[in-house]
Design a protein around this motif. Sequence first.
Motif, PDB file in Angstrom:
ATOM      1  N   SER A  21     -60.818 -51.173   5.154  1.00  0.00           N
ATOM      2  CA  SER A  21     -60.850 -52.632   5.033  1.00  0.00           C
ATOM      3  C   SER A  21     -60.229 -53.093   3.717  1.00  0.00           C
TER       4      SER A  21
ATOM      5  N   LEU B 284     -54.439 -62.792   9.103  1.00  0.00           N
ATOM      6  CA  LEU B 284     -55.441 -62.061   9.873  1.00  0.00           C
ATOM      7  C   LEU B 284     -55.556 -62.596  11.294  1.00  0.00           C
TER       8      LEU B 284
ATOM      9  N   ARG C  98     -58.195 -60.050  12.504  1.00  0.00           N
ATOM     10  CA  ARG C  98     -59.537 -60.433  12.075  1.00  0.00           C
ATOM     11  C   ARG C  98     -60.602 -59.922  13.061  1.00  0.00           C
TER      12      ARG C  98
ATOM     13  N   LEU D 289     -61.124 -56.273  12.517  1.00  0.00           N
ATOM     14  CA  LEU D 289     -61.904 -56.068  11.299  1.00  0.00           C
ATOM     15  C   LEU D 289     -63.394 -56.306  11.534  1.00  0.00           C
ATOM     16  N   GLN D 290     -63.705 -57.281  12.366  1.00  0.00           N
ATOM     17  CA  GLN D 290     -65.095 -57.652  12.622  1.00  0.00           C
ATOM     18  C   GLN D 290     -65.743 -56.831  13.737  1.00  0.00           C
TER      19      GLN D 290
ATOM     20  N   SER E 211     -64.990 -60.302   3.184  1.00  0.00           N
ATOM     21  CA  SER E 211     -65.256 -59.070   3.932  1.00  0.00           C
ATOM     22  C   SER E 211     -66.724 -58.666   3.907  1.00  0.00           C
TER      23      SER E 211
ATOM     24  N   TYR F 140     -66.187 -57.520   7.408  1.00  0.00           N
ATOM     25  CA  TYR F 140     -64.940 -56.806   7.688  1.00  0.00           C
ATOM     26  C   TYR F 140     -65.141 -55.335   7.341  1.00  0.00           C
ATOM     27  N   GLN F 141     -65.767 -54.598   8.241  1.00  0.00           N
ATOM     28  CA  GLN F 141     -65.988 -53.165   8.065  1.00  0.00           C
ATOM     29  C   GLN F 141     -67.009 -52.844   6.966  1.00  0.00           C
TER      30      GLN F 141
END
Length: 405
Positions: free
Chosen positions: A141, A156, A178, A181-182, A327, A342-343
């Motif tokens: 991330s 993103l 995005r 990432l989520q 994040s 985000y991770q």
Amino acid sequence: MGGVLALGMVSVVAQAQLELDPHVAAIGPKSEVPVAIQNARWHMNDGDINTLTFRSMDTLFTTRQVSRSGRVTPLSEANHSLDFDYKFEGKTYSPTDFLDRTFTNALLVMKDGEIVYENYLNHSNPQTHFMGWSMTKSLTSLLVGIALEEGRIKSLDEDITRYLPELKKGAYKGVTIRQVLQMRSGVDYEESYDFESPGIAARNHIQALVKNVVRFVDVAKTIKRAHPPGKVFAYKTIDTAVLGLLVERVSGGSNLAAYMAQHLWEPLGAEADGFFIMDGQPGVGREFSGAGFNAILRDYARVGLLMLNKGRINDKQIVSADWIEESTRPAGDEKGPMDYGYQWWTVSNTPAYSAIGLQGQFIFVDPSTKTVIVKMSYFPPLDKDEAAMRETFSFFEAASKWQPK
């Protein structure tokens, strides 16, 4: 005569050891990886040996180095005894109890940028490289955030297949960076490792990591959709593998390890090289960006310090403060006890968050008390009620409130 019989028994045992575990043999094509190594990889998470295998990954896998270079970020020390108690399930325990109760290999506590406690157990030491498992996701991330700030990624909210066109035939088409990432990609990849009835994740583990006959990310090319993108959180390592491929693709002809060395590990002021385990030999294999990074305890602590300082360390802004804040913010409603950004895992209704790896690997950060805790563990693989995990966070809460004197 007895000696001859004994030799015969040894021969039978040796022959048995050369047989590939049937779970591995049943899935995918034959591998060129030696049978003994495949079997060792198959058993690397077992509770009777993982205290050793989790810090010996370079003996089990092909690796790719993430080199350190330049000035090492100094870490000041003021060592203390952990003179506090913590509560778990109605009982009170001491930190000494905690170390063994939660299968600890190494533990570091940092307050306001200063190491106040550091301990290595089970013959580990400051030079031991510990497997981060899914803590690697949080590092990946950070690399996405750096690539975004560099302009290598424009937004993103772009369809990730704009950068990875080979994924357009599968369910990643129409999914934004995005959403990946989520962990809200919606792709059909259940993070289940039932090897008696293996699904896509279990098969991928065997073929990519144990046998090295496919690349871990390849299933993303044809994967199906389970949910509309962005609607449902479902933790899945394939999403992070896709993010790793994204970073590789936008790096300008580099690979993930080299990009990480230049843009994170060197600026971080790491004191030792890190390394990724690979899903194949150089020229074919890729870094296991979802769970394959290894580093020493203090360098994981530097990552925690970087996060605590909002992306700044060694008088350098490595990652933007906005990225750190974004994040580590829950992507959905805080339902607790843990949510996801985000991770990074977030501790519900608190400013604290954590990188968390399989079987007890943690970089825990609590900005409200300026606390960083790194714990490397060897949790048993089957902990159905997650007792060790829950007890670890009870300790983290107490340690965060602790004020050394």
